[in-house]
Design an enzyme around this catalytic site. Sequence first.
Site, PDB file in Angstrom:
ATOM      1  N   GLY A 144       0.812  -1.225   0.000  1.00  0.00           N
ATOM      2  CA  GLY A 144       0.000   0.000   0.000  1.00  0.00           C
ATOM      3  C   GLY A 144       0.845   1.274   0.000  1.00  0.00           C
ATOM      4  O   GLY A 144       0.386   2.332   0.421  1.00  0.00           O
ATOM      5  N   THR A 145       2.067   1.160  -0.513  1.00  0.00           N
ATOM      6  CA  THR A 145       2.983   2.312  -0.567  1.00  0.00           C
ATOM      7  C   THR A 145       2.347   3.489  -1.320  1.00  0.00           C
ATOM      8  O   THR A 145       2.466   4.644  -0.892  1.00  0.00           O
ATOM      9  CB  THR A 145       4.280   1.905  -1.305  1.00  0.00           C
ATOM     10  OG1 THR A 145       4.673   0.616  -0.852  1.00  0.00           O
ATOM     11  CG2 THR A 145       5.382   2.906  -1.080  1.00  0.00           C
TER      12      THR A 145
ATOM     13  N   HIS B  59      11.951   0.961   0.370  1.00  0.00           N
ATOM     14  CA  HIS B  59      11.542  -0.398   0.765  1.00  0.00           C
ATOM     15  C   HIS B  59      12.624  -1.090   1.574  1.00  0.00           C
ATOM     16  O   HIS B  59      12.473  -2.254   1.934  1.00  0.00           O
ATOM     17  CB  HIS B  59      11.275  -1.267  -0.468  1.00  0.00           C
ATOM     18  CG  HIS B  59      10.002  -0.932  -1.194  1.00  0.00           C
ATOM     19  ND1 HIS B  59       8.830  -0.632  -0.546  1.00  0.00           N
ATOM     20  CD2 HIS B  59       9.717  -0.883  -2.517  1.00  0.00           C
ATOM     21  CE1 HIS B  59       7.887  -0.408  -1.447  1.00  0.00           C
ATOM     22  NE2 HIS B  59       8.394  -0.539  -2.635  1.00  0.00           N
TER      23      HIS B  59
ATOM     24  N   ARG C 215       1.505  -5.308   5.537  1.00  0.00           N
ATOM     25  CA  ARG C 215       0.218  -5.879   5.137  1.00  0.00           C
ATOM     26  C   ARG C 215       0.243  -7.369   5.382  1.00  0.00           C
ATOM     27  O   ARG C 215       1.331  -7.975   5.411  1.00  0.00           O
ATOM     28  CB  ARG C 215       0.090  -5.597   3.628  1.00  0.00           C
ATOM     29  CG  ARG C 215      -1.169  -6.035   2.987  1.00  0.00           C
ATOM     30  CD  ARG C 215      -1.127  -5.719   1.506  1.00  0.00           C
ATOM     31  NE  ARG C 215      -2.451  -5.854   0.939  1.00  0.00           N
ATOM     32  CZ  ARG C 215      -2.731  -5.738  -0.347  1.00  0.00           C
ATOM     33  NH1 ARG C 215      -1.784  -5.463  -1.206  1.00  0.00           N
ATOM     34  NH2 ARG C 215      -3.972  -5.872  -0.766  1.00  0.00           N
TER      35      ARG C 215
ATOM     36  N   SER D 214      -0.446  -9.900  -4.314  1.00  0.00           N
ATOM     37  CA  SER D 214      -0.360  -8.600  -4.975  1.00  0.00           C
ATOM     38  C   SER D 214       0.954  -8.500  -5.764  1.00  0.00           C
ATOM     39  O   SER D 214       0.974  -8.075  -6.919  1.00  0.00           O
ATOM     40  CB  SER D 214      -0.434  -7.491  -3.922  1.00  0.00           C
ATOM     41  OG  SER D 214      -0.331  -6.230  -4.534  1.00  0.00           O
TER      42      SER D 214
HETATM   43  P1  A3P Z   1      -3.638  -5.358  -4.682  1.00  0.00           P
HETATM   44  O1  A3P Z   1      -2.685  -5.895  -5.693  1.00  0.00           O
HETATM   45  O2  A3P Z   1      -3.973  -6.368  -3.624  1.00  0.00           O
HETATM   46  O3  A3P Z   1      -4.855  -4.745  -5.272  1.00  0.00           O
HETATM   47  P2  A3P Z   1       2.143  -0.708  -3.389  1.00  0.00           P
HETATM   48  O4  A3P Z   1       1.560   0.641  -3.533  1.00  0.00           O
HETATM   49  O5  A3P Z   1       2.977  -0.864  -2.145  1.00  0.00           O
HETATM   50  O6  A3P Z   1       2.841  -1.145  -4.622  1.00  0.00           O
HETATM   51  O7  A3P Z   1       0.928  -1.708  -3.121  1.00  0.00           O
HETATM   52  C1  A3P Z   1      -0.013  -1.965  -4.120  1.00  0.00           C
HETATM   53  C2  A3P Z   1      -1.264  -2.539  -3.492  1.00  0.00           C
HETATM   54  O8  A3P Z   1      -1.991  -1.474  -2.849  1.00  0.00           O
HETATM   55  C3  A3P Z   1      -2.194  -3.092  -4.550  1.00  0.00           C
HETATM   56  O9  A3P Z   1      -2.896  -4.165  -3.888  1.00  0.00           O
HETATM   57  C4  A3P Z   1      -3.079  -1.910  -4.849  1.00  0.00           C
HETATM   58  O10 A3P Z   1      -4.292  -2.223  -5.456  1.00  0.00           O
HETATM   59  C5  A3P Z   1      -3.274  -1.335  -3.458  1.00  0.00           C
HETATM   60  N1  A3P Z   1      -3.640   0.091  -3.477  1.00  0.00           N
HETATM   61  C6  A3P Z   1      -3.152   1.067  -4.277  1.00  0.00           C
HETATM   62  N2  A3P Z   1      -3.723   2.249  -3.997  1.00  0.00           N
HETATM   63  C7  A3P Z   1      -4.594   2.023  -2.980  1.00  0.00           C
HETATM   64  C8  A3P Z   1      -5.493   2.871  -2.269  1.00  0.00           C
HETATM   65  N3  A3P Z   1      -5.594   4.160  -2.533  1.00  0.00           N
HETATM   66  N4  A3P Z   1      -6.229   2.299  -1.288  1.00  0.00           N
HETATM   67  C9  A3P Z   1      -6.129   0.978  -1.009  1.00  0.00           C
HETATM   68  N5  A3P Z   1      -5.309   0.144  -1.669  1.00  0.00           N
HETATM   69  C10 A3P Z   1      -4.540   0.649  -2.640  1.00  0.00           C
END
Ligand code: A3P
Length: 311
Positions: free
Chosen positions: A59-60, A120, A142, A150
């Site tokens: 959720g970065t 990271h 997470r 993911s």
């Molecule tokens: P999923 O693949 O389970 O949908 P990161 O940003 O660290 O790369 O993580 C990506 C994950 O966060 C993805 O999960 C993505 O869909 C989810 N994500 C991205 N933006 C988000 C938001 N605004 N709220 C909740 N989840 C989000």
Amino acid sequence: EVQELLQTLEQQTNWDGSPLVKYDGFWLPALFFRSILSFQKYFKAKDSDVILTSFPKSGTTWSKALNYSIVNRNVYAIDQSPLLTCNPHALVPPLEHDLYYLQDNPDLGNIPSPRIFSSHIPFNVLPASIRESKCKIIYLCRNPLDQFISHRHFSLKNKFQNDVVPLELDEAFDRFCQGIHSSGPFWDHMLGFWNAHLKNPEKVLFLKYEDLKEDIAFHIRKIAEFLGYPFTEEEEKQGLVEQIAKLCSFENLKNLEVNRSGYVHGVVEKSSFFRKGKVGDWTNYLTPAMAERFREIMEIKFGGTGLMFKI
Ligand code: A3P
């Protein structure tokens, strides 16, 4: 120099085919090894910096949107937010994946304070100035099974290793359980920040994706307080917390024109940062036996630490 060091380190191949090197007990992506060392060597934290750390795919992108909005809420009105026209990764640049990848020693001195960056890398690998200055660290992790699923989608979609056939899901999961994956083992990554948080909660805020999903308004207030900019009564009356929550929501960010096409760092599809945004998606992919094996691993690794994930 970096090449020489690389040759002395243990190497592995990630399940998606990307090379990993073992450094300070962690499997780090070989592609970024040089930039990680440069970041360690040259980055000088300022006390006003905010460092968004996370386990990859936890959720970065969301954390960037939230923190950027919280910190800049007096600079931009919500309907003028740069998030409406820029991808969150362009507003909060990744340190080892971007700034120190492009240049060994980039000039970051002109960025207006408070500067917000992301990384990271594990707590013990962070530059000493981040750990020792008064800058703030916000860590996001997470449920590892959701993170694994993911990450799998993300890597397969972006085909980072064009010439390599990735491992099948069960073999990839086996590697994950052994801790052989990018930034792994996940338990040590999480425990590094967890222990730092327990030791100094004013310095390190520890967040879980699932908790943010459950009550985002509470966490927006919590982040603002942690950063030393609590919401004023006036801002509360204006409903600013709820407005930030909405602006940064998965649905909103995913559907913005700027996030629907194009690339981050020229290679990663912007849309791949917004897939499902759900808790528990792993149940659609992993078997009960896999979950059972995983529960045992978590019991061994997290038992007695106060950190745990529901699966
Ligand atoms: P999923 O693949 O389970 O949908 P990161 O940003 O660290 O790369 O993580 C990506 C994950 O966060 C993805 O999960 C993505 O869909 C989810 N994500 C991205 N933006 C988000 C938001 N605004 N709220 C909740 N989840 C989000």
